[in-house]
Design a protein around this motif. Structure first.
Motif, PDB file in Angstrom:
ATOM      1  N   TYR A  79       0.812  -1.216   0.000  1.00 32.06           N
ATOM      2  CA  TYR A  79       0.000   0.000   0.000  1.00 32.06           C
ATOM      3  C   TYR A  79       0.849   1.273   0.000  1.00 32.06           C
ATOM      4  O   TYR A  79       1.852   1.364   0.686  1.00 32.06           O
ATOM      5  CB  TYR A  79      -0.897   0.007   1.243  1.00 32.06           C
ATOM      6  N   ASN A  80       0.400   2.241  -0.793  1.00 25.75           N
ATOM      7  CA  ASN A  80       0.971   3.583  -0.766  1.00 25.75           C
ATOM      8  C   ASN A  80      -0.187   4.542  -1.020  1.00 25.75           C
ATOM      9  O   ASN A  80      -0.892   4.416  -2.023  1.00 25.75           O
ATOM     10  CB  ASN A  80       2.048   3.747  -1.844  1.00 25.75           C
ATOM     11  N   LEU A  81      -0.385   5.484  -0.135  1.00 30.52           N
ATOM     12  CA  LEU A  81      -1.522   6.401  -0.220  1.00 30.52           C
ATOM     13  C   LEU A  81      -1.614   7.098  -1.570  1.00 30.52           C
ATOM     14  O   LEU A  81      -2.700   7.277  -2.116  1.00 30.52           O
ATOM     15  CB  LEU A  81      -1.444   7.442   0.904  1.00 30.52           C
ATOM     16  N   PHE A  82      -0.469   7.460  -2.151  1.00 29.48           N
ATOM     17  CA  PHE A  82      -0.482   8.269  -3.367  1.00 29.48           C
ATOM     18  C   PHE A  82      -0.331   7.470  -4.663  1.00 29.48           C
ATOM     19  O   PHE A  82      -0.765   7.923  -5.718  1.00 29.48           O
ATOM     20  CB  PHE A  82       0.608   9.335  -3.286  1.00 29.48           C
ATOM     21  N   THR A  83       0.289   6.300  -4.599  1.00 25.10           N
ATOM     22  CA  THR A  83       0.563   5.572  -5.837  1.00 25.10           C
ATOM     23  C   THR A  83      -0.018   4.160  -5.900  1.00 25.10           C
ATOM     24  O   THR A  83      -0.019   3.555  -6.966  1.00 25.10           O
ATOM     25  CB  THR A  83       2.085   5.476  -6.082  1.00 25.10           C
ATOM     26  N   ASN A  84      -0.498   3.617  -4.790  1.00 27.45           N
ATOM     27  CA  ASN A  84      -0.998   2.242  -4.786  1.00 27.45           C
ATOM     28  C   ASN A  84      -2.012   2.064  -3.665  1.00 27.45           C
ATOM     29  O   ASN A  84      -1.793   1.316  -2.719  1.00 27.45           O
ATOM     30  CB  ASN A  84       0.167   1.258  -4.640  1.00 27.45           C
ATOM     31  N   LYS A 115      -2.592   0.132 -14.645  1.00 29.62           N
ATOM     32  CA  LYS A 115      -2.130   0.697 -13.374  1.00 29.62           C
ATOM     33  C   LYS A 115      -2.150   2.215 -13.378  1.00 29.62           C
ATOM     34  O   LYS A 115      -2.325   2.830 -12.350  1.00 29.62           O
ATOM     35  CB  LYS A 115      -0.724   0.189 -13.063  1.00 29.62           C
ATOM     36  N   ARG A 116      -1.955   2.809 -14.523  1.00 26.47           N
ATOM     37  CA  ARG A 116      -1.955   4.276 -14.640  1.00 26.47           C
ATOM     38  C   ARG A 116      -3.083   4.692 -15.556  1.00 26.47           C
ATOM     39  O   ARG A 116      -3.222   4.182 -16.668  1.00 26.47           O
ATOM     40  CB  ARG A 116      -0.635   4.778 -15.232  1.00 26.47           C
ATOM     41  N   LEU A 117      -3.883   5.619 -15.115  1.00 22.68           N
ATOM     42  CA  LEU A 117      -4.997   6.093 -15.918  1.00 22.68           C
ATOM     43  C   LEU A 117      -4.554   7.195 -16.880  1.00 22.68           C
ATOM     44  O   LEU A 117      -3.772   8.060 -16.519  1.00 22.68           O
ATOM     45  CB  LEU A 117      -6.102   6.633 -15.030  1.00 22.68           C
ATOM     46  N   LYS A 118      -5.091   7.127 -18.066  1.00 24.44           N
ATOM     47  CA  LYS A 118      -4.870   8.197 -19.042  1.00 24.44           C
ATOM     48  C   LYS A 118      -6.204   8.901 -19.210  1.00 24.44           C
ATOM     49  O   LYS A 118      -7.218   8.268 -19.454  1.00 24.44           O
ATOM     50  CB  LYS A 118      -4.442   7.628 -20.389  1.00 24.44           C
ATOM     51  N   LYS A 119      -6.208  10.207 -19.069  1.00 22.33           N
ATOM     52  CA  LYS A 119      -7.452  10.954 -19.258  1.00 22.33           C
ATOM     53  C   LYS A 119      -7.303  11.916 -20.389  1.00 22.33           C
ATOM     54  O   LYS A 119      -6.291  12.399 -20.714  1.00 22.33           O
ATOM     55  CB  LYS A 119      -7.832  11.703 -17.987  1.00 22.33           C
TER      56      LYS A 119
END
Length: 136
Positions: free
Chosen positions: A113-118, A132-136
């Protein structure tokens, strides 16, 4: 895409593979609905204390011990409300529900767990969309 909040007892409104959002005091908890009142989500490994304050403290005060669990939606502490939130569908195509369920079965156990990345939303998005990474 995002529905109104309902009681988790109204799970018939959720479909397999839906992202489920649970409002909390300072954040939102996320899970993926697997069907038959079952979700997969990131949660503390110990079942004794799932309180919002304990989870919130662990998120900001050191690395929490968290696990991926498959369990009844009713086990989500303080889940007086929940809603479907598949808003990311406009940017990413979700996996087929059978793929989601298959993937979910392999992910149970300790979670880095990582609050900002996971965090729990990153995990739920990965299970539903396979990214894992969103593209908007």
């Amino acid at each position: 895409m995002a529905s109104t909040y309902v009681s988790p007892r109204e799970v018939e409104k959720f479909l397999e593979g839906d992202l489920i959002e649970f409002p909390r005091l300072f954040y939102k908890h996320w899970a993926v609905y697997l069907g038959d009142d079952i979700i997969i989500h990131v949660t503390p490994c110990d079942d004794e204390d799932r309180s919002d304050s304990r989870i919130f403290r662990s998120k900001f005060c050191g690395k929490p011990k968290v696990c991926v669990k498959i369990e009844p939606i009713s086990n989500v502490e303080n889940s007086s409300q929940a809603r479907r939130n598949n808003e990311i569908d406009q940017f990413h195509k979700p996996l087929d529900p059978s793929e989601i369920k298959e993937k979910a079965g392999t992910m149970v156990g300790p979670f880095d767990y990582n609050l900002f990345t996971n965090n729990c939303k990153h995990f739920a998005v990965y299970v539903r969309y396979g990214v894992k990474r969103l593209k908007k």
